[in-house]
Each structure stands twice: as structure tokens, then as C-alpha cells.
Scaffold this active site. Structure first.
Site, PDB file in Angstrom:
ATOM      1  N   HIS A  83      28.995  69.584 -29.107  1.00 20.08           N
ATOM      2  CA  HIS A  83      28.607  69.871 -27.882  1.00 20.08           C
ATOM      3  C   HIS A  83      29.485  70.811 -27.127  1.00 20.08           C
ATOM      4  CE1 HIS A  83      25.140  67.159 -27.435  1.00 20.08           C
ATOM      5  NE2 HIS A  83      26.072  66.216 -27.839  1.00 20.08           N
ATOM      6  N   HIS A 137      28.787  66.329 -34.687  1.00 20.51           N
ATOM      7  CA  HIS A 137      27.982  66.348 -33.798  1.00 20.51           C
ATOM      8  C   HIS A 137      28.617  66.699 -32.286  1.00 20.51           C
ATOM      9  CE1 HIS A 137      23.991  64.972 -31.385  1.00 20.51           C
ATOM     10  NE2 HIS A 137      25.238  64.538 -30.680  1.00 20.51           N
ATOM     11  N   GLU A 138      29.254  65.566 -32.048  1.00 13.95           N
ATOM     12  CA  GLU A 138      30.091  65.432 -30.565  1.00 13.95           C
ATOM     13  C   GLU A 138      30.825  66.666 -30.247  1.00 13.95           C
ATOM     14  OE1 GLU A 138      29.306  63.474 -28.566  1.00 13.95           O
ATOM     15  OE2 GLU A 138      28.115  62.019 -29.754  1.00 13.95           O
ATOM     16  N   GLU A 171      20.905  68.826 -27.813  1.00 11.94           N
ATOM     17  CA  GLU A 171      21.067  67.642 -28.787  1.00 11.94           C
ATOM     18  C   GLU A 171      21.048  68.131 -30.149  1.00 11.94           C
ATOM     19  OE1 GLU A 171      22.230  64.562 -29.176  1.00 11.94           O
ATOM     20  OE2 GLU A 171      22.983  64.819 -27.389  1.00 11.94           O
ATOM     21  N   HIS A 229      17.561  63.155 -26.581  1.00 10.51           N
ATOM     22  CA  HIS A 229      17.716  62.722 -28.092  1.00 10.51           C
ATOM     23  C   HIS A 229      16.364  62.700 -28.762  1.00 10.51           C
ATOM     24  CE1 HIS A 229      21.369  61.061 -25.963  1.00 10.51           C
ATOM     25  NE2 HIS A 229      21.980  61.625 -27.181  1.00 10.51           N
TER      26      HIS A 229
END
Length: 545
Positions: free
Chosen positions: A363, A359-360, A383, A447
Site C-alpha cells: 500500500h 500486502h500492507e 487492494e 476488498h
């Protein structure tokens, strides 16, 4: 958002395809066919050739006399069609929200253009009424005014404000009429110890805050790791000591912050090349999770889409573990190109789970491509992109210790009751996320507004209704009561990646995301395909039409 040029608008530049690496959403899995340095050079050549067309393209697009284009990224399809992503400048100043993508046929003719903002850009003056020093002070003051205040229940309030960088003159075009503005970065620390790096855009005449964006993006959440179990690791032998550094994936490595909150940390080394034992008390175990997570993310993007690292330049990110004390979070920081993980409550619950890592770092992929603004509907799409690809990294790795699912952060137990952070089949089960689009969804925290796209992706992948997948029960409804059949997560992810890297811009909203994914489905599978129809039906199922 798309403007087509007149027929016959053909550029005289030579074809970009010659001698340049081809990037395709259907790239075959397998080892990297060329050294990382060669791939990086090929991409640099492609960007240079795209810049070589910028003057002709600016004229063909009838941009204003003070406008110029600067290449940011380029994608070449197997058939020679190319997609050139540009940033705009006005009088030499960066235009925020001015990005555009030029889609060319193989012969160099312009097929279409996607713009973040339409029309020519002009300002009566490029001389600011406020000085840069005044703008810096006002930006710092605006951030200071938020100390102790949280925008929503999931955001940690700012605890202290640190250094403010020098204000940079820009043109703001992401919303409303274009304005001369300043961009300022203000650092700080949030209440839970997360570093804060807020980018503010302020009016160069009045000092009014036009936009603010938190650059530290968080998730609210052979070695043996805490979560990944027993996994192979590629390491580096230096003398008689092994380093937790992977030269085959851009030199990515993992360091120990030893509960500090700054610095690069100390590179992990080991005498026998056997890392961690799966327990939290062994500090190497979290490092194994982190190192495997960045490798799995690299491999997923490389073997699925031909993407050579997060920025597609062959450079690997590094990871820092054991950040702070009792830090219940993890974050990606584009400025250091690094992943950072806390150890959770009592320093015994590290946040190094695989979908958190995917996920991170996704970004970073978004920042390097569409650059989706981190607010409103575009922020929700930002997100959701990380949730989608974090989930896909988990499915790609297919670990027995972390069985793949459509749950986000289910391993880190951030809620303390065993429930995941987010649900893709019915996002509202987390108590705040939106299942469907509405005119107010952009007012939610990103989010939560991400729920619309997460739900779309689940419906596109698996369809509606009740089912059990890998031992997890799901029951996904639709806004219109329709019954949907999925096309599988692999095709759904290929469509989303194509849309992200070729069609989405910084200001893409849900309506534009629908258009982008339909274009992507047409490119990959055809305009009359089952996949195209499934994309349209899935968006209707989340009330985007």
C-alpha cells in the site's frame, strides 16, 4: 487518458539520465551496489531535475495560467526514456485527482502524457464560502454520524471520533467538474481497536462530502518466528546488546507495543542475538516474523525492480507488534511509515504472516507512485496491487514453513475454519469478491472489487483451468470460456509494476488498467510479443475489453 503533444515539442533541459540512478523492471538480483544514502541522493537529484522542467512542461501541455506542476516521482529506463510523475496545483492549491505522467524520449522530447483528468483547470474563484473552522467542524460531524455503522460485513464500525485536523483548501478534480474544496483529516477508533484516520474532501461552498478515504489500510488479517520459521536476521550491535534493527535496509526495525494502541513502542533488544523460539508465548517470535517480513519485502522490490525501499528513497519502514488486546488485524499507516500487527483472538493468533506484511507495505508503494484512490474501481486496483505483490513477496522468500501459493492470508486463519482470506484463481470463493468486471463492480467494497484484478493476475501468470501448484489445487475459469496459457508470475508482476509506476494515475479504472498493462507489456516485451497478447487475453478473460 493519454494525450499526445504535437511533433517537435522538445524541452531544452539537459538529459536527466546523466549521473542519475537508472530504474529498470528487469534489474538483476544482488546486493545493493551503492550506499543507501547515495541512492537517496540520486533520486533526490532526479526529482529536482524533473521539477526544473515543470514550467516548460506546463506550457507544452497548454495548462491553464494558474496551473503549475510539482514533481512527485520519476523513472528512467535503461535506454534513457523517462517517465515524470507530477501533481498539479491551481492558484497554489493542490489539485486532488490532477496528477499526470509525462513520458519523454531520451532526447527530452515528449512522447505521450497520461492524465488523471483532461483539459485545463479553472475555477471562478479561489475564495471559499465556508471558513476553514466551519469545514473542520462539518467534516468531524460527518464522521461522527457514522459511529456504529459498518459499510459492509468486513468493515469494523467506528467506535469513537477523536481529533479533527485543520481543514486544508484544495481543488477537487477526481470526479465531476472541478470544485473548490477542503481536505480534513479526522481521527478515531474502530470497534476492534484499529485506529481510524479518515481523510474527507468537502465542498468549500456547501460542505457536501465529495469523498472520504480511510488512511489506515488493513488486511481482514538468526530468529525463529511463528510463521516464517528459522530465518536469518540482520541486527545491530549497540554496546553489548543486539537491537532488532537493520542498517542495511534503510534502518528498519521492530518494536513491542506491549498491548498498547499508541506510540512507537519499545525497540526489541537481546543479549545473544538469537530471537524467538517459534511459539506465540515468546513475544519475540512475532517480532521475528515482522522483521523478516519487512526485510523480504524490501529485498523483493530491490532485487526485482531496483526499488530502494517503499518510497524509493532508501528509508526503511518500522514494524510494531503486540498491538492492543485480542486485535484481529494488521495495518499499514503511511503517516508513521510503519506496519502494525495485532495478536488475534485471545492474543494467541498474531497476524504477522509474510503475505500480510507484503500486502500492507505494498500500500505504501502504491501511495508513493500511482496513488490509486481508495474507492470505486481504483480502490479495487489499489487492494489488488497489494494482494499481487504480497503474493510475490511470498514466492520470492520461498520459505519451507510458508510454501508459496495464490491464496491471501491462508496462514492467519482469520475465518476460524482454516480457509484463506482471498483466492486469486477464483475470487468469488470467498463469498463476496468479483471474478469478472461488470458496470457495478465499482460499487463493491474495495476488498471485493479487487477480485477482477487478482483473477487477471492469476490468469496471466498461470492460465485457466484446473492445476495443482506447490500442492494447492486451483481451477480458474474465464468469463468468455477461453482457454488461456500463462506467461509466469515473474513476467506478470513485472508488467503490473511497470504499469503501476509509469502509467497508472489516481483515477485509473479497470479499462484504463488494461491500457496501462498493455503499454507496460509493449515496453518490456514488444507490441507483437506473446506477453502482450497474453495480457490482452487475460483481461478479456475477466470481461475487461
Amino acid at each position: 487518458m493519454k494525450r499526445k503533444l504535437a511533433a517537435g515539442a522538445v524541452l531544452s533541459a539537459t538529459a536527466l539520465l546523466t549521473g542519475v540512478i537508472q530504474v529498470s523492471a528487469t534489474a538483476q538480483a544482488g546486493p545493493v551496489p551503492a550506499p543507501q544514502a547515495q541512492a537517496a541522493q540520486q533520486r533526490a537529484t532526479l526529482i529536482a531535475l524533473a521539477n526544473g522542467q515543470s514550467v516548460q512542461l506546463a506550457k507544452a501541455l497548454t495548462l491553464g495560467g494558474q496551473e503549475q506542476l510539482v514533481a512527485k516521482d520519476a523513472v528512467v529506463d535503461a535506454d534513457g526514456a523517462r517517465h515524470l510523475r507530477y501533481e498539479r496545483t491551481l492558484g497554489g492549491l493542490p489539485v486532488l485527482g490532477g496528477d499526470l505522467i509525462v513520458h519523454q524520449r531520451a532526447d527530452g522530447s515528449v512522447a505521450s502524457v497520461d492524465k488523471a483528468v483532461e483539459g485545463q483547470l479553472s475555477l471562478p474563484s479561489l475564495t471559499p464560502a465556508l471558513s476553514a473552522d466551519k469545514a473542520t467542524a462539518q467534516a468531524a460531524g460527518a464522521v461522527a454520524a457514522t459511529v456504529g455503522v459498518a459499510a459492509d460485513k468486513d468493515e469494523q464500525p467506528l467506535k469513537e471520533v477523536g481529533q479533527a485536523g485543520a481543514a486544508k483548501l484544495v481543488v477537487w478534480a477526481a470526479s465531476g467538474s472541478p470544485r473548490l474544496a477542503y481536505q480534513t483529516v479526522v481521527e478515531g477508533v474502530r470497534a476492534d481497536g484499529t485506529p481510524s484516520r479518515q481523510t474527507l474532501v468537502t465542498d468549500a461552498a456547501s460542505g457536501e462530502v465529495l469523498a472520504t478515504h480511510e488512511d489506515i489500510q488493513t488486511a481482514s488479517g538468526t530468529g525463529k518466528g511463528v510463521f516464517v520459521g528459522s530465518v536469518p536476521l540482520t541486527t545491530t550491535l549497540s554496546g553489548s546488546t543486539y537491537q532488532l534493527k537493520d542498517a542495511t535496509r534503510g534502518g528498519q526495525y521492530t518494536t513491542d507495543l506491549k498491548h498498547k494502541t499508541s506510540g512507537t513502542g519499545t525497540l526489541y533488544t537481546d543479549a545473544d542475538n538469537a530471537w524467538g523460539d517459534g511459539t506465540v508465548s515468546n513475544g519475540q517470535s512475532a517480532a521475528v516474523d515482522a522483521q523478516y517480513g519487512v526485510a523480504a519485502t524490501w529485498d523483493y522490490y530491490k532485487n526485482t525492480f531496483g526499488r530502494n525501499g517503499i518510497k524509493n528513497n532508501g528509508v526503511g519502514a518500522y514494524s510494531r507488534v503486540h498491538y492492543g488486546n485480542n486485535y484481529v488485524n494488521a495495518f499499514w499507516d503511511d503517516s508513521c511509515f510503519c506496519m502494525t500487527y495485532g495478536d488475534g483472538a485471545s492474543n494467541t493468533h498474531p497476524l504477522t504472516a509474510l503475505d500480510v506484511a507484503g500486502h500492507e507495505m505494498s500500500h505504501g508503494v502504491t501511495a508513493a507512485t500511482a496513488g490509486l484512490n481508495y474507492s470505486g474501481e481504483s480502490g479495487g486496483l489499489n487492494e489488488a496491487t497489494s494482494d499481487i505483490f504480497g503474493t510475490m513477496v511470498e514466492w520470492y522468500a520461498n520459505l519451507p514453513s510458508d510454501v508459496p501459493d495464490y491464496l491471501i492470508g491462508e496462514k492467519i486463519n482469520i475465518n476460524g475454519n482454516g480457509t484463506p482470506l482471498r483466492y486469486m484463481d477464483k475470487p468469488s470463493k470467498d463469498g463476496g469478491s468479483a471474478d469478472y468486471w461488470s458496470s457495478t463492480v465499482g460499487n463493491k467494497d474495495v476488498h471485493y472489487s479487487s477480485g477482477v484484478a487478482n483473477h487477471f493476475f492469476y490468469l496471466l501468470s498461470e492460465g485457466s483451468g484446473a492445476k495443482t501448484i506447490n500442492g494447492v489445487s486451483y481451477n480458474s475459469p474465464t468469463s468468455n470460456g477461453s482457454t488461456l496459457t500463462g506467461i509466469g508470475r515473474t513476467k506478470a508482476a513485472a508488467i503490473w509494476y511497470r504499469a503501476l509506476t509509469v502509467y497508472m494515475t489516481s483515477t485509473t479504472n479497470y479499462k484504463a488498467a488494461r491500457t496501462a498493462t498493455l503499454k507496460a507489456a509493449t515496453d518490456l516485451y514488444g507490441a507483437s510479443s506473446t506477453e502482450y497478447n497474453a495480457v490482452a487475453a487475460a483481461w478479456s478473460g475477466v470481461n475487461v475489453s
